[in-house]
Design a protein around this motif. Structure first.
Motif, short mmCIF file in Angstrom:
data_model
loop_
_atom_site.label_atom_id
_atom_site.label_comp_id
_atom_site.label_asym_id
_atom_site.label_seq_id
_atom_site.Cartn_x
_atom_site.Cartn_y
_atom_site.Cartn_z
N ARG A 162 -21.47 4.24 15.75
CA ARG A 162 -21.39 5.62 16.27
C ARG A 162 -22.03 5.75 17.65
NH1 ARG A 162 -22.59 6.61 10.75
NH2 ARG A 162 -24.81 6.86 11.21
N ALA A 163 -22.98 4.86 17.95
CA ALA A 163 -23.77 5.03 19.17
C ALA A 163 -23.20 4.28 20.37
CB ALA A 163 -25.21 4.57 18.93
N TYR A 164 -22.53 3.14 20.14
CA TYR A 164 -22.09 2.30 21.25
C TYR A 164 -20.61 1.96 21.13
CZ TYR A 164 -27.15 1.42 21.10
OH TYR A 164 -28.51 1.56 21.05
N PRO A 165 -19.92 1.83 22.27
CA PRO A 165 -18.55 1.32 22.22
C PRO A 165 -18.52 -0.19 22.01
CG PRO A 165 -19.18 1.80 24.49
CD PRO A 165 -20.30 2.29 23.63
N SER A 166 -19.58 -0.90 22.47
CA SER A 166 -19.66 -2.34 22.29
C SER A 166 -21.10 -2.80 22.49
CB SER A 166 -18.74 -3.08 23.27
OG SER A 166 -19.21 -2.93 24.60
N LEU A 167 -21.38 -4.04 22.07
CA LEU A 167 -22.72 -4.64 22.24
C LEU A 167 -22.55 -6.12 22.53
CD1 LEU A 167 -24.90 -3.19 19.32
CD2 LEU A 167 -25.28 -2.83 21.76
N PRO A 168 -23.45 -6.70 23.35
CA PRO A 168 -23.46 -8.17 23.50
C PRO A 168 -23.78 -8.82 22.16
CG PRO A 168 -24.73 -7.12 25.24
CD PRO A 168 -24.42 -6.05 24.24
N ILE A 169 -23.15 -9.93 21.87
CA ILE A 169 -23.38 -10.62 20.60
C ILE A 169 -24.84 -11.02 20.46
CG2 ILE A 169 -22.88 -12.74 19.30
CD1 ILE A 169 -20.01 -12.55 20.22
N SER A 170 -25.47 -11.44 21.57
CA SER A 170 -26.88 -11.84 21.51
C SER A 170 -27.77 -10.67 21.11
CB SER A 170 -27.31 -12.40 22.87
OG SER A 170 -27.11 -11.44 23.90
N ASN A 171 -27.47 -9.46 21.60
CA ASN A 171 -28.24 -8.28 21.21
C ASN A 171 -27.97 -7.90 19.76
OD1 ASN A 171 -29.05 -8.30 23.82
ND2 ASN A 171 -28.16 -6.34 24.40
N ALA A 172 -26.71 -8.01 19.34
CA ALA A 172 -26.35 -7.67 17.96
C ALA A 172 -27.06 -8.59 16.98
CB ALA A 172 -24.84 -7.75 17.78
N LYS A 173 -27.27 -9.85 17.36
CA LYS A 173 -27.95 -10.81 16.48
C LYS A 173 -29.37 -10.34 16.16
CE LYS A 173 -29.44 -14.82 18.09
NZ LYS A 173 -30.86 -14.99 17.70
N ASN A 174 -30.08 -9.90 17.20
CA ASN A 174 -31.45 -9.41 16.99
C ASN A 174 -31.45 -8.07 16.27
OD1 ASN A 174 -32.47 -11.64 18.36
ND2 ASN A 174 -32.31 -10.64 20.34
N LEU A 175 -30.52 -7.20 16.64
CA LEU A 175 -30.47 -5.85 16.07
C LEU A 175 -30.19 -5.89 14.57
CD1 LEU A 175 -30.52 -2.79 16.87
CD2 LEU A 175 -28.04 -2.95 17.08
N LEU A 176 -29.33 -6.83 14.16
CA LEU A 176 -28.89 -6.90 12.76
C LEU A 176 -29.66 -7.93 11.94
CD1 LEU A 176 -25.07 -6.73 13.48
CD2 LEU A 176 -26.47 -4.90 12.51
N PHE A 177 -30.70 -8.53 12.53
CA PHE A 177 -31.53 -9.53 11.84
C PHE A 177 -30.68 -10.67 11.29
CE2 PHE A 177 -33.75 -5.40 11.18
CZ PHE A 177 -34.86 -5.67 11.96
N LEU A 178 -29.80 -11.20 12.14
CA LEU A 178 -28.98 -12.34 11.76
C LEU A 178 -29.49 -13.59 12.46
CD1 LEU A 178 -25.52 -10.55 11.85
CD2 LEU A 178 -26.66 -11.43 9.82
#
Length: 273
Positions: free
Chosen positions: A197-213
């Protein structure tokens, strides 16, 4: 006869390994039938203390094996059955004393409540423990304090603290690790929904940290499970794009309506003039 049968089954369950834990439900069914013969599956006013201990041991084994098998419904049933035993006064247990896994089973139930977002139920159980056992004893119980720390971190929105608590030596036992994994998956899903809901897209590297993967490959796999698009080193949220397109259409439709009304007013003015 039935008493010896229960003892033998308890020994069999106790000897099960992770690779053979699937045999537990069948053994537990036999044990509960033997307990029924002893009229001990539900405690009565004249139930001998040794039979109380046998029944509690069987039900606790049932609860803990259900966790290892990731059967939360069975675990909940065993927890509820155990409450009639856990609520007995100390003198009913005789020299054997109370069963040793009460705080572990209760702590696991608290963690289950957290993993499904039942915060009201969590605090109801915790308040009941404080009333029956005293706050000091609860504060010193590692099995109870583990879900309490997690709940506090969740209330603060400190998901990084939750992540740290679910790793390594901070987890009190293997059974808690199962529910910790469920809790992290729940948190990951909430973060994913907010990100959509907040972003149209995210860098994969940021998503890794954000999602605890643990890896970018895990991010891509998670993205596919959510229907996201991974390309050019970024994660794209189709839902957000659709909402943006819908919003643009609404704006265009509104603009067309305004223009149409304005032209209509202009024609009326010309008629009046």
């Amino acid at each position: 006869m039935a008493e010896n049968e229960v003892k033998q089954i308890i020994q069999q369950i106790d000897s099960l390994k992770p690779t053979t834990i699937s045999q537990a439900p069948q053994l537990l069914s036999r044990a509960k039938l033997a307990l029924l013969k002893l009229n001990t599956l539900v405690p009565g006013p004249k139930t001998p203390s040794q039979h109380l201990l046998l029944a509690t041991t069987v039900l606790e084994y049932g609860a803990l094996s259900s966790i290892r098998l990731k059967d939360t419904d069975a675990f909940t049933r065993y927890y509820q059955q155990l409450q009639s035993f856990y609520s007995l006064p100390a003198e009913r247990w005789g020299h054997a004393g109370r069963p040793g896994n009460q705080s572990k089973v209760t702590g696991l139930y608290l963690l289950l409540l957290l993993s499904v977002g039942d915060y009201a139920g969590f605090h109801t159980v915790l308040e009941g423990l404080e009333m029956s056992s005293g706050k000091e004893q609860i504060d010193g119980d590692e099995f109870i304090q583990y879900p309490v720390r997690l709940e506090q971190a969740l209330m603060e929105g400190s998901y990084d603290k939750v992540w740290v608590e679910t790793k390594g030596e901070r987890v009190p036992s293997d059974e808690f690790g199962v529910f910790s994994e469920v809790l992290i998956n729940t948190i990951r899903s909430e973060i994913a929904s907010c990100s959509e809901r907040a972003y149209p897209s995210l860098p994969i590297s940021n998503a890794k940290n954000l999602l605890f993967l643990d890896s970018e490959g895990a991010v891509i796999q998670f993205a596919q499970s959510r229907g996201w698009v991974a390309k050019d080193g970024r994660i794209y949220f189709p839902q957000q794009e659709e909402e943006n397109m819908a919003a643009d259409k609404d704006v265009m439709a509104s603009s067309g309506l305004v223009i149409e009304n304005t032209l209509g007013y202009a024609r009326k003015l010309e008629t009046i003039v």
